[in-house]
Design a protein around this motif. Structure first.
Motif, mmCIF file in Angstrom:
data_model
loop_
_atom_site.group_PDB
_atom_site.id
_atom_site.type_symbol
_atom_site.label_atom_id
_atom_site.label_comp_id
_atom_site.label_asym_id
_atom_site.label_seq_id
_atom_site.Cartn_x
_atom_site.Cartn_y
_atom_site.Cartn_z
ATOM 1 N N VAL A 69 0.744 -0.923 -0.016
ATOM 2 C CA VAL A 69 0.181 0.243 0.182
ATOM 3 C C VAL A 69 0.740 1.161 0.206
ATOM 4 O O VAL A 69 1.352 1.649 0.844
ATOM 5 N N VAL A 70 0.672 2.375 -0.609
ATOM 6 C CA VAL A 70 1.573 3.454 -1.097
ATOM 7 C C VAL A 70 1.063 4.605 -0.862
ATOM 8 O O VAL A 70 -0.497 4.400 -0.660
ATOM 9 N N SER A 71 1.533 5.771 0.107
ATOM 10 C CA SER A 71 1.325 6.469 0.616
ATOM 11 C C SER A 71 1.613 7.971 0.393
ATOM 12 O O SER A 71 3.472 6.987 0.424
ATOM 13 N N TRP A 72 1.609 8.787 0.046
ATOM 14 C CA TRP A 72 2.389 10.418 0.525
ATOM 15 C C TRP A 72 1.799 10.748 1.548
ATOM 16 O O TRP A 72 0.764 10.907 1.435
ATOM 17 N N SER A 73 2.878 11.551 1.451
ATOM 18 C CA SER A 73 2.951 13.282 2.673
ATOM 19 C C SER A 73 3.819 14.064 1.709
ATOM 20 O O SER A 73 5.042 14.490 1.109
ATOM 21 N N ALA A 110 -0.917 15.192 4.703
ATOM 22 C CA ALA A 110 -1.275 14.741 3.067
ATOM 23 C C ALA A 110 -1.032 15.888 2.464
ATOM 24 O O ALA A 110 -1.066 16.854 1.804
ATOM 25 N N ASN A 131 -0.515 5.058 -8.993
ATOM 26 C CA ASN A 131 -0.018 4.586 -8.313
ATOM 27 C C ASN A 131 0.258 2.105 -9.701
ATOM 28 O O ASN A 131 -0.898 2.460 -9.920
ATOM 29 N N SER A 190 5.505 4.191 -8.226
ATOM 30 C CA SER A 190 4.573 5.444 -7.897
ATOM 31 C C SER A 190 5.305 6.114 -8.672
ATOM 32 O O SER A 190 6.562 6.683 -8.772
ATOM 33 N N CYS A 202 5.629 5.757 1.510
ATOM 34 C CA CYS A 202 5.542 4.734 2.142
ATOM 35 C C CYS A 202 5.315 3.478 1.506
ATOM 36 O O CYS A 202 4.092 4.279 1.262
ATOM 37 N N LYS A 224 3.889 -0.074 2.178
ATOM 38 C CA LYS A 224 3.879 -1.104 3.974
ATOM 39 C C LYS A 224 3.293 -2.560 3.587
ATOM 40 O O LYS A 224 2.119 -1.786 2.412
ATOM 41 N N GLU A 278 6.596 -1.598 7.018
ATOM 42 C CA GLU A 278 6.664 -0.282 5.378
ATOM 43 C C GLU A 278 8.391 -0.358 5.592
ATOM 44 O O GLU A 278 9.221 -0.676 6.149
ATOM 45 N N LYS A 336 10.521 3.280 3.512
ATOM 46 C CA LYS A 336 9.843 5.134 3.915
ATOM 47 C C LYS A 336 11.524 5.505 2.729
ATOM 48 O O LYS A 336 12.178 5.154 3.151
#
Length: 548
Positions: free
Chosen positions: A271-275, A280, A290, A295, A313, A315, A320, A322
């Motif tokens: 699971v890809v997340s950005w900040s 956010a 993605n 990504s 990140c 996960k 995870e 980063k």
């Protein structure tokens, strides 16, 4: 006299002997050294008259010799005459005489008071004067996290609590299944380590984990794992493969397009997340796309608001990875805030300026200083890539008035505008007056004169030839060619050239009739000059033709 001395001595020791009576009082386990005084007590119960003599026998410091003092007790008390009392007194003195000579007895005597003090000391120590300190538990363990997990075990890590309290005996790890409240202790005995492997777990269970620190004050508040963990084997842990160019600061200009592709790996699909700067991302300004393997961060037109730290990140379950990307959007800087003409002396002018308010989101690398003469208004660069905030402009022209301006520079380039001085620098004349030297003009007029005369030549019929000479004179003389004293006109067979005083006459394919005397004559206002030569044109004779 001796008897009187004995009589006086005996009563004086009687009170000392009575003071020793409390010695046998302490009941709890008397020491062996104190036993003789207990047996000496009956000696004091002897007949009244014999008691003074018997009590006088032992030395006041020696308790054990009571047995030797009991030896003269047999004489009957009360009926004994005064002579017997007197006789008993010397006998008691003889028996008691050796007692003071014993060196070890005085060392035993202080033990009796020590026993009395010991019997009295415990009650004094048992009285509590201040209340005992209450034991304080520790604070909760910090940063509880998952180190490893597979289908049967779960490894937990944590950090020590911030406040220790009354010490630290160890840690207890507990876990329970999701949607239950039955907490199971993983280690019955507290562990001193900051890591524990929970074994014999059931695959696919969703577990909550907490860690409790223990000390004499009791258990601490629990340190909880942030999210429940699924007990299962992770095939491939998530990993970000950050390109080398993104490992340092990534710099782009305002208005450029940004397209960053960051590959990653992991199985099952992470699971890809950005900040950005801990917040956010705004989907209106930054686009994220993605795929299963990478990504993409895309910005159509970069602006300075896009500068900052972007964190990616990936996960998989509780694992995870980063990566941080620092993006810097830069542009041209603004001009210096102000520039001032500080001083003018001789052919020099001193300037000072201040840094620009807008650096273009990057550091200022230097300044460019230019000057302009008031007469022409043209700007010329005198200092370039200059790093200081003050400088001196030299080699100014005396009598002229100058203006100055300063540009700021960064890695993008030079600022579009410049800061101009409000005052001008006027270079004063020192007072030296230039007077040019009066030279007489030279007279270059000269009559024609040939510096190189013509020379006789021989030519062959059918082969072109040239006649050459050189002449000088001022004004430029007019040159004429003559053959046998006849001026050669516009005959195409002859070609006349006069270039910088070199006179040439070209005869094209001469015949035998072209031979003769050729003259070159030069004339101007001051006179004339002439030179001549003889040209012989020969015929080629074929020997074979003559024989025929």
């Amino acid at each position: 006299m001796p008897f009187k001395a004995v009589i006086k001595k005996a009563p004086s020791k009687k009170p000392l002997a009575k003071k020793a009576e409390p010695a046998p009082v302490p009941e709890p386990e008397p020491a062996p050294a104190e036993a003789p005084p207990a047996e000496a007590a009956p000696a004091e119960v002897a007949p009244v008259e014999a008691a003074p003599a018997a009590e006088a026998a032992p030395a006041p410091d020696a308790a054990p010799p009571a047995e030797s003092a009991a030896a003269p007790a047999p004489p009957p008390a009360k009926e004994a005459p005064a002579e017997a009392e007197a006789a008993a007194a010397p006998a008691a003195e003889e028996v008691a005489a050796p007692a003071p000579a014993e060196p070890e007895k005085p060392a035993d005597v202080p033990e009796a008071p020590s026993v009395e003090e010991a019997s009295v000391a415990p009650p004094a120590a048992s009285e509590p004067e201040a209340p005992a300190k209450a034991e304080v538990p520790t604070s909760e363990p910090l940063n509880v996290s998952v180190e490893d997990v597979n289908d049967t075990t779960l490894t937990i890590r944590w950090r020590p609590p911030e406040k220790i309290g009354s010490g630290l005996d160890g840690y207890t790890v507990e876990y329970c299944k999701d949607q239950t409240t039955d907490w199971i202790v993983a280690n019955p005995e507290p562990t001193p380590a900051n890591r524990l492997v929970i074994k014999n777990l059931t695959t696919s269970d969703l577990l909550h984990v907490r860690v409790i620190s223990v000390n004499p004050g009791g258990p601490s508040p629990p340190g909880l794992l942030a999210e429940p963990v699924i007990v299962r084997e992770v095939v491939d842990r998530p990993k970000i493969h950050l390109p080398r160019i993104l490992r340092t600061r990534y710099v782009k200009k305002v208005g450029e397009k940004i397209n960053l592709v960051i590959p990653f790996s992991g199985k099952p699909k992470p699971v890809v997340s950005w900040s950005k700067d801990g917040q956010a991302l705004d989907a209106k300004t930054v686009n994220i796309r993605n795929t299963d393997k990478d990504s993409i961060l895309f910005i159509r037109q970069a602006d300075r608001v896009h500068s900052g730290q972007y964190e990616m990140c990936v996960k998989v379950d509780s694992f995870e990875d980063k990566a941080t990307i620092t993006l810097q959007i830069v542009e041209l800087p603004g001009p210096p805030t102000s520039v001032k003409l500080v001083d003018t002396w001789g052919f020099n002018a001193a300037l000072e300026w201040t840094p620009p308010q807008d650096s273009g989101n990057t550091e200022i690398t230097g300044y460019t200083v230019q000057k302009a003469d008031k007469k022409t208004g043209d700007w010329f660069t005198v200092l370039e890539h200059y790093h200081r905030l003050n400088g001196t402009v030299s080699d100014l022209v005396m009598g002229n008035t100058y203006s100055f301006r300063v540009f700021s520079e960064n890695k993008v380039g030079r600022s579009e505008e410049a800061a101009v001085t409000k005052t001008t620098a006027q270079i004063q004349k020192i007072g030296v007056k230039y007077e040019p030297v009066d030279y007489k003009e030279r007279d270059f007029t000269e009559a024609p004169k040939f510096t190189t005369p013509l020379s006789d030549r021989a030519a062959t019929v059918g082969y072109s030839t040239k006649l050459l000479c050189a002449v000088r004179g001022y004004p430029k003389p007019k040159v004429e060619w003559m053959k046998n004293s006849m001026i050669i006109g516009e005959d195409p067979k002859f070609r006349m050239i006069n270039h910088q005083g070199i006179c040439t006459l070209e005869i094209r394919k001469p015949s035998s009739f072209d031979g003769g005397v050729y003259t070159c004559r030069a004339k101007n206002l001051l006179g004339e000059a002439a030179v001549a030569c003889k040209l012989e044109v020969k015929q080629v004779i074929n020997p074979a033709a003559e024989k025929k």
